[in-house]
Scaffold this motif. Sequence first.
Motif, PDB file in Angstrom:
ATOM      1  N   ALA A   1       0.861  -1.184   0.000  1.00 40.42           N
ATOM      2  CA  ALA A   1       0.000   0.000   0.000  1.00 40.42           C
ATOM      3  C   ALA A   1       0.894   1.230   0.000  1.00 40.42           C
ATOM      4  O   ALA A   1       2.008   1.201   0.537  1.00 40.42           O
ATOM      5  N   SER A   2       0.429   2.298  -0.602  1.00 40.57           N
ATOM      6  CA  SER A   2       1.230   3.527  -0.641  1.00 40.57           C
ATOM      7  C   SER A   2       0.309   4.732  -0.671  1.00 40.57           C
ATOM      8  O   SER A   2      -0.784   4.685  -1.245  1.00 40.57           O
ATOM      9  N   PRO A   3       0.732   5.848  -0.054  1.00 43.29           N
ATOM     10  CA  PRO A   3      -0.092   7.061  -0.059  1.00 43.29           C
ATOM     11  C   PRO A   3       0.056   7.797  -1.386  1.00 43.29           C
ATOM     12  O   PRO A   3       1.132   7.832  -1.978  1.00 43.29           O
ATOM     13  N   TYR A   4      -1.030   8.389  -1.841  1.00 43.70           N
ATOM     14  CA  TYR A   4      -0.974   9.206  -3.048  1.00 43.70           C
ATOM     15  C   TYR A   4      -0.393  10.575  -2.699  1.00 43.70           C
ATOM     16  O   TYR A   4      -0.760  11.170  -1.677  1.00 43.70           O
ATOM     17  N   PRO A   5       0.511  11.106  -3.527  1.00 47.78           N
ATOM     18  CA  PRO A   5       0.980  12.482  -3.291  1.00 47.78           C
ATOM     19  C   PRO A   5      -0.182  13.463  -3.390  1.00 47.78           C
ATOM     20  O   PRO A   5      -1.096  13.290  -4.208  1.00 47.78           O
ATOM     21  N   ILE A   6      -0.141  14.481  -2.551  1.00 50.68           N
ATOM     22  CA  ILE A   6      -1.177  15.524  -2.542  1.00 50.68           C
ATOM     23  C   ILE A   6      -0.485  16.868  -2.709  1.00 50.68           C
ATOM     24  O   ILE A   6       0.229  17.321  -1.813  1.00 50.68           O
TER      25      ILE A   6
ATOM     26  N   VAL B   1      -8.619  23.182  -3.474  1.00 51.66           N
ATOM     27  CA  VAL B   1      -9.216  21.943  -3.972  1.00 51.66           C
ATOM     28  C   VAL B   1      -8.178  21.211  -4.809  1.00 51.66           C
ATOM     29  O   VAL B   1      -7.466  21.831  -5.609  1.00 51.66           O
ATOM     30  N   VAL B   2      -8.082  19.904  -4.619  1.00 55.92           N
ATOM     31  CA  VAL B   2      -7.217  19.077  -5.458  1.00 55.92           C
ATOM     32  C   VAL B   2      -8.018  17.866  -5.926  1.00 55.92           C
ATOM     33  O   VAL B   2      -8.791  17.291  -5.166  1.00 55.92           O
ATOM     34  N   SER B   3      -7.842  17.495  -7.185  1.00 57.08           N
ATOM     35  CA  SER B   3      -8.511  16.314  -7.729  1.00 57.08           C
ATOM     36  C   SER B   3      -7.464  15.340  -8.255  1.00 57.08           C
ATOM     37  O   SER B   3      -6.308  15.702  -8.482  1.00 57.08           O
ATOM     38  N   PHE B   4      -7.880  14.110  -8.475  1.00 58.57           N
ATOM     39  CA  PHE B   4      -6.940  13.048  -8.814  1.00 58.57           C
ATOM     40  C   PHE B   4      -6.666  13.019 -10.313  1.00 58.57           C
ATOM     41  O   PHE B   4      -7.588  13.018 -11.135  1.00 58.57           O
ATOM     42  N   ALA B   5      -5.383  12.973 -10.663  1.00 54.85           N
ATOM     43  CA  ALA B   5      -4.973  12.847 -12.065  1.00 54.85           C
ATOM     44  C   ALA B   5      -3.536  12.356 -12.102  1.00 54.85           C
ATOM     45  O   ALA B   5      -2.696  12.834 -11.334  1.00 54.85           O
ATOM     46  N   ALA B   6      -3.264  11.412 -12.983  1.00 51.38           N
ATOM     47  CA  ALA B   6      -1.912  10.910 -13.201  1.00 51.38           C
ATOM     48  C   ALA B   6      -1.240  10.441 -11.906  1.00 51.38           C
ATOM     49  O   ALA B   6      -0.081  10.741 -11.648  1.00 51.38           O
ATOM     50  N   GLY B   7      -2.013   9.767 -11.052  1.00 51.09           N
ATOM     51  CA  GLY B   7      -1.440   9.154  -9.873  1.00 51.09           C
ATOM     52  C   GLY B   7      -1.247  10.053  -8.674  1.00 51.09           C
ATOM     53  O   GLY B   7      -0.630   9.638  -7.691  1.00 51.09           O
ATOM     54  N   ARG B   8      -1.789  11.274  -8.697  1.00 50.34           N
ATOM     55  CA  ARG B   8      -1.625  12.174  -7.564  1.00 50.34           C
ATOM     56  C   ARG B   8      -2.805  13.149  -7.521  1.00 50.34           C
ATOM     57  O   ARG B   8      -3.546  13.313  -8.499  1.00 50.34           O
ATOM     58  N   TYR B   9      -2.967  13.794  -6.361  1.00 53.60           N
ATOM     59  CA  TYR B   9      -4.009  14.813  -6.212  1.00 53.60           C
ATOM     60  C   TYR B   9      -3.386  16.173  -6.525  1.00 53.60           C
ATOM     61  O   TYR B   9      -2.389  16.572  -5.931  1.00 53.60           O
ATOM     62  N   ARG B  10      -4.022  16.901  -7.473  1.00 51.19           N
ATOM     63  CA  ARG B  10      -3.423  18.112  -8.017  1.00 51.19           C
ATOM     64  C   ARG B  10      -4.422  19.267  -7.984  1.00 51.19           C
ATOM     65  O   ARG B  10      -5.636  19.067  -8.050  1.00 51.19           O
ATOM     66  N   ALA B  11      -3.859  20.477  -7.959  1.00 46.46           N
ATOM     67  CA  ALA B  11      -4.697  21.681  -7.979  1.00 46.46           C
ATOM     68  C   ALA B  11      -4.824  22.271  -9.372  1.00 46.46           C
ATOM     69  O   ALA B  11      -5.539  23.261  -9.555  1.00 46.46           O
ATOM     70  N   ASP B  12      -4.151  21.677 -10.369  1.00 44.31           N
ATOM     71  CA  ASP B  12      -4.133  22.267 -11.706  1.00 44.31           C
ATOM     72  C   ASP B  12      -4.917  21.456 -12.736  1.00 44.31           C
ATOM     73  O   ASP B  12      -4.718  21.607 -13.933  1.00 44.31           O
ATOM     74  N   THR B  13      -5.822  20.603 -12.277  1.00 44.88           N
ATOM     75  CA  THR B  13      -6.624  19.825 -13.219  1.00 44.88           C
ATOM     76  C   THR B  13      -7.741  20.698 -13.801  1.00 44.88           C
ATOM     77  O   THR B  13      -8.143  21.702 -13.195  1.00 44.88           O
ATOM     78  N   PRO B  14      -8.271  20.340 -14.975  1.00 46.24           N
ATOM     79  CA  PRO B  14      -9.380  21.118 -15.546  1.00 46.24           C
ATOM     80  C   PRO B  14     -10.583  21.228 -14.616  1.00 46.24           C
ATOM     81  O   PRO B  14     -11.242  22.280 -14.569  1.00 46.24           O
ATOM     82  N   SER B  15     -10.893  20.162 -13.884  1.00 45.11           N
ATOM     83  CA  SER B  15     -12.062  20.216 -13.003  1.00 45.11           C
ATOM     84  C   SER B  15     -11.857  21.214 -11.870  1.00 45.11           C
ATOM     85  O   SER B  15     -12.780  21.964 -11.505  1.00 45.11           O
ATOM     86  N   VAL B  16     -10.657  21.254 -11.291  1.00 47.09           N
ATOM     87  CA  VAL B  16     -10.395  22.201 -10.211  1.00 47.09           C
ATOM     88  C   VAL B  16     -10.374  23.626 -10.738  1.00 47.09           C
ATOM     89  O   VAL B  16     -10.950  24.540 -10.131  1.00 47.09           O
ATOM     90  N   ARG B  17      -9.722  23.845 -11.869  1.00 46.56           N
ATOM     91  CA  ARG B  17      -9.682  25.191 -12.429  1.00 46.56           C
ATOM     92  C   ARG B  17     -11.076  25.663 -12.831  1.00 46.56           C
ATOM     93  O   ARG B  17     -11.416  26.831 -12.657  1.00 46.56           O
TER      94      ARG B  17
END
Length: 288
Positions: free
Chosen positions: A155-160, A199-215
Amino acid sequence: MHAAWLLVSVGCTSDHHVSPWPKDVSLQSLMRASTMEEHLERVAAEMQVEGLALDTEVCGELDDAETFCIRSYRGQDDLGNQRRAVRVATRYGVVMALGPTSSHDAMRGVEIALVPSLDEAWKSGTDLNGDGMPDVVVARSGGVLEVWGLHARGASPYPIDALVPVTGAMDVDGDGRPDLTGTVPVPPGESLVPSLVEVVSFAAGRYRADTPSVRGFHARRGREMAEERSGAAHVERAWHALRSGKDSAKVLKALDDVIEGVDDRSAEERAALRRWRNWLASAVAKEK
C-alpha cells in the motif's frame, strides 16, 4: 508583516510508528505461505499486546479477486490519552501498518485514525479516485487526510499537491468521486477574514490543484462573486482567479489597483489587503 506570514508547508514526511510483532511470532512463520486469516490473527495478537481493541473492520476484493481486510484499533494509555492503529491484510501479509502512536506522542496529540467514509458518501475500502484500486483514508493530527491505494502486496499514499493540508472532500465536477479540500487558515486577530478553499482532484497518480475540473470550479466561484465589493471578496476573487489558472501578474496587479483605491480613512483595510496580497504572491511563487 513578512509576505510568507501565512504560508503552510505541506510535505510528504510523517511520523509513522509501527509496533514490533509479538515475541512469539517467528520469522520462519512469517515467511511460509499463509492465509489472510492467519495474518489477521497475528495482528490481533499484536494489538492485544498494545492494549488496543478492534474498532472498525472493512473487507473487500481487489481488482484481481484477491481479498483484503482493513482494521482499525483504539485504546488508551495509562494517562487516558487515545491511541489508535490501522492495519490492512491480504493473503500475502500485512500490507499497511500505521500506528499505534507512543504514549509520548499521544500526550502531544499526535495520532492516526481510519476514516471509514468521507462526508458519509465515499467509503474506505472502495475505489475513491478511479484508478481501479481500493483506497484507505486516514486522518492524522488536526484531521489532515491521507489517501492510500491498496495492492495485494503493499500500500502507498498518493501524493497531494496542495498549498494547505487537506481536511475535507467535495465533488467539484459531478463525477461522483471525492476531490480533497483544505481551508487557508486565518491568523488570530486578523481583521480581514476571507474564505479561501483549496481543492485538489486526482490525475496521473496524484491529487493536483491544476486539473481542468479544479480550475473550472475556481472559475465558476470567481464569476459567482463578480459583483461583490467587500475587502474579503476582493481577496477571494483574486484567489479563485489564481487557482483557475489566470496570469498571476495580472491578477496581482488588479488587486494592487483595489488596494490603491481604498479610502485613506480605511488604513487598516488597506494594510490587511496588502498582507493578503503578499501571501497570495508567496503562494504562487512557491508552486513555480
